[in-house]
Design an enzyme around this catalytic site. Sequence first.
Site, PDB file in Angstrom:
ATOM      1  CG  ASP A 161      73.093  16.053 -36.136  1.00  0.00           C
ATOM      2  OD1 ASP A 161      74.198  15.845 -37.138  1.00  0.00           O
ATOM      3  OD2 ASP A 161      72.579  15.962 -35.352  1.00  0.00           O
ATOM      4  CG  HIS A 189      72.796  12.518 -34.929  1.00  0.00           C
ATOM      5  ND1 HIS A 189      73.730  13.233 -35.167  1.00  0.00           N
ATOM      6  CD2 HIS A 189      74.493  11.061 -34.138  1.00  0.00           C
ATOM      7  CE1 HIS A 189      74.586  13.422 -35.070  1.00  0.00           C
ATOM      8  NE2 HIS A 189      75.160  12.310 -33.817  1.00  0.00           N
TER       9      HIS A 189
HETATM   10  C1  LMR Z   1      79.057  12.550 -34.621  1.00  0.00           C
HETATM   11  O1  LMR Z   1      77.967  13.151 -35.072  1.00  0.00           O
HETATM   12  O2  LMR Z   1      79.860  13.598 -34.275  1.00  0.00           O
HETATM   13  C2  LMR Z   1      79.243  11.919 -33.424  1.00  0.00           C
HETATM   14  O3  LMR Z   1      77.434  10.844 -33.201  1.00  0.00           O
HETATM   15  C3  LMR Z   1      79.805  10.800 -33.508  1.00  0.00           C
HETATM   16  C4  LMR Z   1      79.356   9.613 -35.122  1.00  0.00           C
HETATM   17  O4  LMR Z   1      79.230   8.670 -34.487  1.00  0.00           O
HETATM   18  O5  LMR Z   1      79.461  10.320 -35.622  1.00  0.00           O
END
Ligand code: LMR
Length: 326
Positions: A161, A189
């Site tokens: 991120d 996340h």
């Molecule tokens: C991402 O951020 O690309 C991964 O964690 C996949 C998702 O499920 O978003």
Amino acid sequence: MTRPIRIAVTGPCGSIGYSILFRIAAGDLFGREQPIELRLLARDSPESQAKLKGTMMELSDCAFPLLAEMKGFTDEKQLFDGAECVFLIGAQPRKDGMDRSDLLRANGEIFRRQGRALNEMASRDVRVLVVGNPCNTNAYIAMRNAPDLKRECFSAMMRLDQNRAMARVAEKINAPVSGVEQVFVWGNHSNTMYPDIRFLRYKGHRLADQFDPQWQEEFIKNVATRGGQIIKARGASSAASAASAAIDHMRDWILGSEGMCTMAVPSDGSYGIPEGLVFGFPCLCPGEARYQIINNLPMTPDVRQRLAVTRDELLAEANAVADLLA
Ligand code: LMR
């Protein structure tokens, strides 16, 4: 010769695993002087074992000078025996239309088992990075099932991120990403994360005040939903970028970071985040496999509110898996 570092990887044949192994073995993680040992997990099925065998054949065919040894396992306790550096990547991936919460129960059981196996078998100084989603809560489950290991041994990946946020800033200012500094991401996340550019610098110069509020809102949303955008675009979740961020995270943790870096780590109570919750914080890594949460950044009511939203989501996730916690 330097002693090899023992690295264990779950999900080595999934797309993130397949991408990360060759970079680790090439020296992208610990540098070109540090030999490594790879311990790789296959499921107990002929297909999974055949896939691992093929991947190991390819690793062997690269003739990597640093790859001192590699072994495949189906048993997690054997996999983690003496492991010093662990990437928990294997998990059911999110598909289009699926929310992270759908993954909670499916993946929680795996991380409980792996937490217990780490507790029993891993080096007491192991460093564990959870990549499999929902990664914060999976790391929390593993940590809670490993009471004999220090909490600080566990982390989850939010570096992807941060990297995404840095890349969006670089695009906006039309400059190379290498000059972008002091960008980090708070929380979970998931779509509730808060990418924070209040302290953004470009090659040491303050930039943050130059962005209009509307762009900032779009930026926050864009970074938070980038994983979903990738799934829509390529029909599969991020693989090479996730592998790259996992290497960035582990390398900075163990060898030291150049400046601020985002790590989801067990809260020490900073910013009012409940202790133990695995939360994305701005961190500094001084080297020797240590990190410090930067705990004195100024807060505004708006930032506090954003942190509360992502904290509450993590608390709800923890609540939903309460029966999997030791
Ligand atoms: C991402 O951020 O690309 C991964 O964690 C996949 C998702 O499920 O978003």
